[in-house]
Motif scaffolding. Structure first.
Motif, PDB file in Angstrom:
ATOM      1  N   GLU A   1      21.516  10.815   9.023  1.00  0.00           N
ATOM      2  CA  GLU A   1      20.100  10.442   9.071  1.00  0.00           C
ATOM      3  C   GLU A   1      19.173  11.428   8.370  1.00  0.00           C
ATOM      4  O   GLU A   1      18.050  11.077   8.007  1.00  0.00           O
ATOM      5  N   THR A   2      19.627  12.680   8.182  1.00  0.00           N
ATOM      6  CA  THR A   2      18.781  13.651   7.496  1.00  0.00           C
ATOM      7  C   THR A   2      18.768  13.433   5.982  1.00  0.00           C
ATOM      8  O   THR A   2      17.904  13.976   5.293  1.00  0.00           O
ATOM      9  N   GLU A   3      19.715  12.656   5.489  1.00  0.00           N
ATOM     10  CA  GLU A   3      19.823  12.434   4.047  1.00  0.00           C
ATOM     11  C   GLU A   3      19.566  10.988   3.641  1.00  0.00           C
ATOM     12  O   GLU A   3      19.139  10.715   2.512  1.00  0.00           O
ATOM     13  N   ILE A   4      19.849  10.048   4.536  1.00  0.00           N
ATOM     14  CA  ILE A   4      19.709   8.625   4.232  1.00  0.00           C
ATOM     15  C   ILE A   4      18.909   7.964   5.342  1.00  0.00           C
ATOM     16  O   ILE A   4      19.190   8.181   6.528  1.00  0.00           O
ATOM     17  N   ALA A   5      17.939   7.179   4.975  1.00  0.00           N
ATOM     18  CA  ALA A   5      17.077   6.514   5.960  1.00  0.00           C
ATOM     19  C   ALA A   5      17.648   5.144   6.328  1.00  0.00           C
ATOM     20  O   ALA A   5      17.921   4.334   5.446  1.00  0.00           O
ATOM     21  N   PRO A   6      17.785   4.855   7.618  1.00  0.00           N
ATOM     22  CA  PRO A   6      18.265   3.536   8.022  1.00  0.00           C
ATOM     23  C   PRO A   6      17.178   2.471   8.035  1.00  0.00           C
ATOM     24  O   PRO A   6      17.485   1.275   8.048  1.00  0.00           O
ATOM     25  N   PHE A   7      15.914   2.912   8.035  1.00  0.00           N
ATOM     26  CA  PHE A   7      14.805   1.975   8.173  1.00  0.00           C
ATOM     27  C   PHE A   7      13.786   2.178   7.050  1.00  0.00           C
ATOM     28  O   PHE A   7      13.737   3.240   6.407  1.00  0.00           O
ATOM     29  N   VAL A   8      12.978   1.143   6.849  1.00  0.00           N
ATOM     30  CA  VAL A   8      11.837   1.216   5.924  1.00  0.00           C
ATOM     31  C   VAL A   8      10.591   0.810   6.706  1.00  0.00           C
ATOM     32  O   VAL A   8      10.614  -0.164   7.481  1.00  0.00           O
ATOM     33  N   ILE A   9       9.510   1.538   6.515  1.00  0.00           N
ATOM     34  CA  ILE A   9       8.227   1.189   7.104  1.00  0.00           C
ATOM     35  C   ILE A   9       7.279   0.822   5.962  1.00  0.00           C
ATOM     36  O   ILE A   9       6.987   1.655   5.099  1.00  0.00           O
ATOM     37  N   TRP A  10       6.848  -0.431   5.950  1.00  0.00           N
ATOM     38  CA  TRP A  10       5.978  -0.966   4.894  1.00  0.00           C
ATOM     39  C   TRP A  10       4.547  -1.058   5.396  1.00  0.00           C
ATOM     40  O   TRP A  10       4.305  -1.507   6.522  1.00  0.00           O
ATOM     41  N   VAL A  11       3.595  -0.657   4.559  1.00  0.00           N
ATOM     42  CA  VAL A  11       2.176  -0.846   4.867  1.00  0.00           C
ATOM     43  C   VAL A  11       1.615  -1.806   3.832  1.00  0.00           C
ATOM     44  O   VAL A  11       1.686  -1.550   2.624  1.00  0.00           O
ATOM     45  N   LEU A  12       1.054  -2.909   4.313  1.00  0.00           N
ATOM     46  CA  LEU A  12       0.588  -3.988   3.447  1.00  0.00           C
ATOM     47  C   LEU A  12      -0.891  -4.275   3.683  1.00  0.00           C
ATOM     48  O   LEU A  12      -1.426  -4.019   4.748  1.00  0.00           O
TER      49      LEU A  12
ATOM     50  N   ILE B   1       0.824  -1.202   0.000  1.00  0.00           N
ATOM     51  CA  ILE B   1       0.000   0.000   0.000  1.00  0.00           C
ATOM     52  C   ILE B   1       0.861   1.256   0.000  1.00  0.00           C
ATOM     53  O   ILE B   1       0.628   2.207  -0.738  1.00  0.00           O
ATOM     54  N   GLU B   2       1.905   1.255   0.845  1.00  0.00           N
ATOM     55  CA  GLU B   2       2.781   2.422   0.954  1.00  0.00           C
ATOM     56  C   GLU B   2       4.107   1.980   1.554  1.00  0.00           C
ATOM     57  O   GLU B   2       4.203   0.969   2.245  1.00  0.00           O
ATOM     58  N   LYS B   3       5.131   2.764   1.272  1.00  0.00           N
ATOM     59  CA  LYS B   3       6.482   2.481   1.746  1.00  0.00           C
ATOM     60  C   LYS B   3       7.096   3.796   2.192  1.00  0.00           C
ATOM     61  O   LYS B   3       7.126   4.766   1.430  1.00  0.00           O
ATOM     62  N   TYR B   4       7.585   3.843   3.426  1.00  0.00           N
ATOM     63  CA  TYR B   4       8.104   5.084   3.993  1.00  0.00           C
ATOM     64  C   TYR B   4       9.584   4.941   4.344  1.00  0.00           C
ATOM     65  O   TYR B   4      10.019   3.889   4.834  1.00  0.00           O
ATOM     66  N   TYR B   5      10.332   6.035   4.116  1.00  0.00           N
ATOM     67  CA  TYR B   5      11.738   6.120   4.491  1.00  0.00           C
ATOM     68  C   TYR B   5      11.886   7.280   5.479  1.00  0.00           C
ATOM     69  O   TYR B   5      12.059   8.427   5.069  1.00  0.00           O
ATOM     70  N   PRO B   6      11.818   7.020   6.783  1.00  0.00           N
ATOM     71  CA  PRO B   6      11.867   8.119   7.763  1.00  0.00           C
ATOM     72  C   PRO B   6      13.266   8.718   7.885  1.00  0.00           C
ATOM     73  O   PRO B   6      14.238   8.020   8.167  1.00  0.00           O
ATOM     74  N   LEU B   7      13.341  10.026   7.652  1.00  0.00           N
ATOM     75  CA  LEU B   7      14.609  10.765   7.736  1.00  0.00           C
ATOM     76  C   LEU B   7      14.654  11.602   9.009  1.00  0.00           C
ATOM     77  O   LEU B   7      13.610  12.027   9.541  1.00  0.00           O
ATOM     78  N   GLY B   8      15.859  11.874   9.486  1.00  0.00           N
ATOM     79  CA  GLY B   8      16.020  12.767  10.619  1.00  0.00           C
ATOM     80  C   GLY B   8      15.599  14.178  10.260  1.00  0.00           C
ATOM     81  O   GLY B   8      15.782  14.628   9.126  1.00  0.00           O
ATOM     82  N   GLN B   9      15.042  14.871  11.235  1.00  0.00           N
ATOM     83  CA  GLN B   9      14.580  16.244  11.042  1.00  0.00           C
ATOM     84  C   GLN B   9      15.105  17.126  12.163  1.00  0.00           C
ATOM     85  O   GLN B   9      15.471  16.648  13.239  1.00  0.00           O
ATOM     86  N   ASP B  10      15.124  18.442  11.921  1.00  0.00           N
ATOM     87  CA  ASP B  10      15.596  19.375  12.938  1.00  0.00           C
ATOM     88  C   ASP B  10      14.773  19.269  14.214  1.00  0.00           C
ATOM     89  O   ASP B  10      15.309  19.390  15.324  1.00  0.00           O
ATOM     90  N   ARG B  11      13.480  19.022  14.058  1.00  0.00           N
ATOM     91  CA  ARG B  11      12.601  18.970  15.225  1.00  0.00           C
ATOM     92  C   ARG B  11      12.893  17.778  16.128  1.00  0.00           C
ATOM     93  O   ARG B  11      12.422  17.732  17.266  1.00  0.00           O
ATOM     94  N   ASP B  12      13.667  16.818  15.628  1.00  0.00           N
ATOM     95  CA  ASP B  12      14.017  15.664  16.452  1.00  0.00           C
ATOM     96  C   ASP B  12      14.981  16.026  17.576  1.00  0.00           C
ATOM     97  O   ASP B  12      15.124  15.279  18.541  1.00  0.00           O
ATOM     98  N   ASP B  13      15.664  17.162  17.419  1.00  0.00           N
ATOM     99  CA  ASP B  13      16.622  17.620  18.426  1.00  0.00           C
ATOM    100  C   ASP B  13      17.668  16.550  18.708  1.00  0.00           C
ATOM    101  O   ASP B  13      17.954  16.199  19.856  1.00  0.00           O
ATOM    102  N   ARG B  14      18.237  16.020  17.617  1.00  0.00           N
ATOM    103  CA  ARG B  14      19.291  15.025  17.712  1.00  0.00           C
ATOM    104  C   ARG B  14      20.472  15.489  16.847  1.00  0.00           C
ATOM    105  O   ARG B  14      20.260  16.079  15.778  1.00  0.00           O
ATOM    106  N   PRO B  15      21.704  15.221  17.255  1.00  0.00           N
ATOM    107  CA  PRO B  15      22.867  15.582  16.434  1.00  0.00           C
ATOM    108  C   PRO B  15      23.093  14.556  15.335  1.00  0.00           C
ATOM    109  O   PRO B  15      24.079  13.819  15.329  1.00  0.00           O
ATOM    110  N   TRP B  16      22.163  14.510  14.400  1.00  0.00           N
ATOM    111  CA  TRP B  16      22.191  13.486  13.361  1.00  0.00           C
ATOM    112  C   TRP B  16      23.512  13.494  12.590  1.00  0.00           C
ATOM    113  O   TRP B  16      24.102  14.558  12.365  1.00  0.00           O
ATOM    114  N   LEU B  17      23.952  12.330  12.164  1.00  0.00           N
ATOM    115  CA  LEU B  17      25.125  12.213  11.294  1.00  0.00           C
ATOM    116  C   LEU B  17      24.669  12.289   9.839  1.00  0.00           C
ATOM    117  O   LEU B  17      24.739  13.340   9.216  1.00  0.00           O
TER     118      LEU B  17
END
Length: 230
Positions: free
Chosen positions: A218-229, A200-216
């Motif tokens: 993660e803002t450009e490359i997603a480590p995870f995939v979220i699948w909706v089936l 149904i859908e496939k998501y690539y969650p990226l880091g965002q400024d609002r996360d308040d994390r010192p991302w390496l």
């Protein structure tokens, strides 16, 4: 769709004491909105729940959760952490033990614990039988990039990565190394299609400024995939 769930990740951080603090937050940060968009109904099976963190997240979001796992030690740990959620030990074949149907079946990082492609397909086929006609399955997996880069709180330790083989990754927050089974995104898609599911859908969650994390990265490359089936 459901309108009463929590949307602010900070609320989840308050509700779930062991909510991921580093890169792992990206696996769950967008789950409230994804579920609100795709899932009708609250009856939920958290398959492969381990010690119950994902079950407690889903419960905090307002879902009626049953958490199951094949490891009795994990289920015992989950029961010690909350009495609000029903936890069960299951074994294969699943259809002998799972007799109810669900609006949502949730699997977070379960496939990377399974060593045989055939077992994954059989398990997914059995889970499909437990899904309500308009139900959805949400699966969180590693992306193709996860074992290729260093992240804020994860560092791959295996040089040569191959589908179906083990890979070690250092969890920096816990100073411990775990071993996953690598399945590519194309592997996962084949597992889902071979089990009779439609994507149904496939998501690539990226880091965002609002996360308040010192991302390496993660803002450009997603480590995870979220699948909706379905």
């Amino acid at each position: 769709m459901n309108s009463h769930f929590l949307y602010d990740p900070s609320e989840l951080l308050k509700a779930i004491k062991d909510f991921p603090k580093g890169t792992g937050i990206l696996a769950f940060r967008d789950i409230p909105n994804i579920l609100n968009q795709h899932v009708v109904g609250k009856k939920t099976l958290d398959f492969g729940c381990g010690a119950g963190r994902s079950s407690r997240i889903l419960n905090a979001l307002g879902y009626d959760v049953c958490g199951v796992d094949i490891a009795s030690t994990m289920i015992n740990s989950a029961r010690l952490l909350t009495s609000e959620i029903q936890f069960k030990v299951v074994d294969r074949p699943l259809n002998r033990l799972l007799t109810e149907t669900y609006d949502l079946i949730f699997l977070s990082f379960v496939l990377m614990e399974m060593t045989k492609a055939a077992d994954i397909v059989v398990t997914l086929q059995q889970l499909k039988k437990q899904l309500n006609p308009n139900g959805r399955v949400v699966v969180i997996t590693a992306s193709n990039e996860m074992y290729l880069h260093e992240w804020l709180s994860m560092k791959p330790m295996t040089k040569n990565i191959n589908s179906g083989l083990p890979a070690e990754i250092l969890l920096k927050d816990y100073n411990t190394t775990v071993t996953d089974i690598v399945w590519s995104e194309s592997d996962c898609f084949e597992f889902f299609a071979g089990s009779g599911f439609s994507l149904i859908e496939k998501y690539y969650p990226l880091g965002q400024d609002r996360d308040d994390r010192p991302w390496l990265i993660e803002t450009e490359i997603a480590p995870f995939v979220i699948w909706v089936l379905a």
